[in-house]
Write a protein that holds these residues in place. Sequence first.
Motif, short mmCIF file in Angstrom:
data_model
loop_
_atom_site.label_atom_id
_atom_site.label_comp_id
_atom_site.label_asym_id
_atom_site.label_seq_id
_atom_site.Cartn_x
_atom_site.Cartn_y
_atom_site.Cartn_z
N LEU A 88 -29.06 27.09 8.76
CA LEU A 88 -27.57 26.67 8.60
C LEU A 88 -26.60 27.59 7.69
CD1 LEU A 88 -25.57 24.38 9.36
CD2 LEU A 88 -26.69 22.97 7.47
N GLY A 89 -27.04 28.02 6.77
CA GLY A 89 -26.24 28.76 5.49
C GLY A 89 -25.97 30.09 6.44
N ALA A 90 -26.81 30.72 7.10
CA ALA A 90 -26.57 31.95 7.65
C ALA A 90 -25.31 31.65 8.73
CB ALA A 90 -27.74 32.40 8.32
N PRO A 98 -18.58 33.37 1.27
CA PRO A 98 -19.66 33.19 0.26
C PRO A 98 -19.19 33.38 -0.97
CG PRO A 98 -20.58 34.23 2.11
CD PRO A 98 -19.09 34.28 2.27
N ASP A 99 -18.33 34.32 -1.37
CA ASP A 99 -17.70 34.94 -2.50
C ASP A 99 -17.02 33.90 -3.54
OD1 ASP A 99 -18.87 37.37 -2.12
OD2 ASP A 99 -17.05 38.39 -1.36
N VAL A 148 -29.98 26.08 2.58
CA VAL A 148 -28.73 26.46 2.80
C VAL A 148 -28.08 27.38 2.21
CG1 VAL A 148 -26.13 25.53 2.92
CG2 VAL A 148 -28.14 24.31 3.92
N TYR A 149 -28.22 27.47 0.67
CA TYR A 149 -27.73 28.36 -0.03
C TYR A 149 -28.52 29.82 0.05
CZ TYR A 149 -27.52 31.03 -4.50
OH TYR A 149 -27.39 32.04 -5.33
N ASP A 150 -29.71 29.67 0.40
CA ASP A 150 -30.34 30.92 0.48
C ASP A 150 -29.90 31.86 1.75
OD1 ASP A 150 -32.32 32.93 0.22
OD2 ASP A 150 -33.95 31.85 1.53
N GLY A 151 -29.67 31.04 2.90
CA GLY A 151 -28.78 31.56 3.90
C GLY A 151 -27.37 31.92 3.50
N LEU A 152 -26.78 31.17 2.76
CA LEU A 152 -25.37 31.49 2.70
C LEU A 152 -25.12 32.65 1.42
CD1 LEU A 152 -22.60 30.38 3.28
CD2 LEU A 152 -22.74 28.87 1.35
#
Length: 249
Positions: A88-90, A98-99, A148-152
């Motif tokens: 989902l994050g990706a 993301p920045d 989610v954070y990992d993908g984002l």
Amino acid sequence: MPSPDVLLYGLPLAFLAGFIDAVAGGGGTITLPTLFLMGLSPAHAVATNKLLAIFGSGSATLQYGRAGHIEWRLVRPLVPLALAGSALGAYLVHFVNPDAFRTLVAAVILAVGALVLANKRFGLEDRYPGLTARVLATTLPGALLIGVYDGLLGPGTGTFLMFLFTLAGFNLVRASGNARAINFATNLGAFVYFLLGGQMVFWIGLPMGAANAAGAFVGARMAMLRGSAFVKWMYGVIVLLVAARLLIH
């Protein structure tokens, strides 16, 4: 493509990253900039980083698992949530920048580190009550959000996972073991995705992966030998490293 002599500094840095990641997470804050420094494009660097990461996280998971420091009954249901969150994050990367979250996440991880270090007993004693409703209410949504954070974004995922497991009652050694198991699953999922994309540089990723696995072996053994007090000290260092990585990019 870079020349083979870049491995002269790539291998020791991969070893160091594996050591640090096995103890307190955050190894990617070393390996990813190293791959950029070696001359890889962003696409090749991110893909190759996942190749070497599965070696390191797999090595650490194996060591912690053999020593009984992974609570598999809890970890198993969290893995699919972390994988779904990562996907989902990706996907969300296409719709948000993301920045924009880097400063916020840096502040959050510094606050987490301050909380862990300020509380003298936090994470030093194992108070895990078993698979209770309270534990599940904390870890299930936590694994999804961290996924989610990992993908984002990614930096510090293992460090956030350790904090989640410490909140659930584990000491920092067992929290590290559980975090490595979930990190291995998410790294494996990303590895398959990037493998299909054909962006991995195997002649760099495989030897650096072996060095990363060796560092993770030493790091996991050191964490189990020295105990939660050592992990807590390392955790504070990694929090600062991850925050700096988020703010300086």
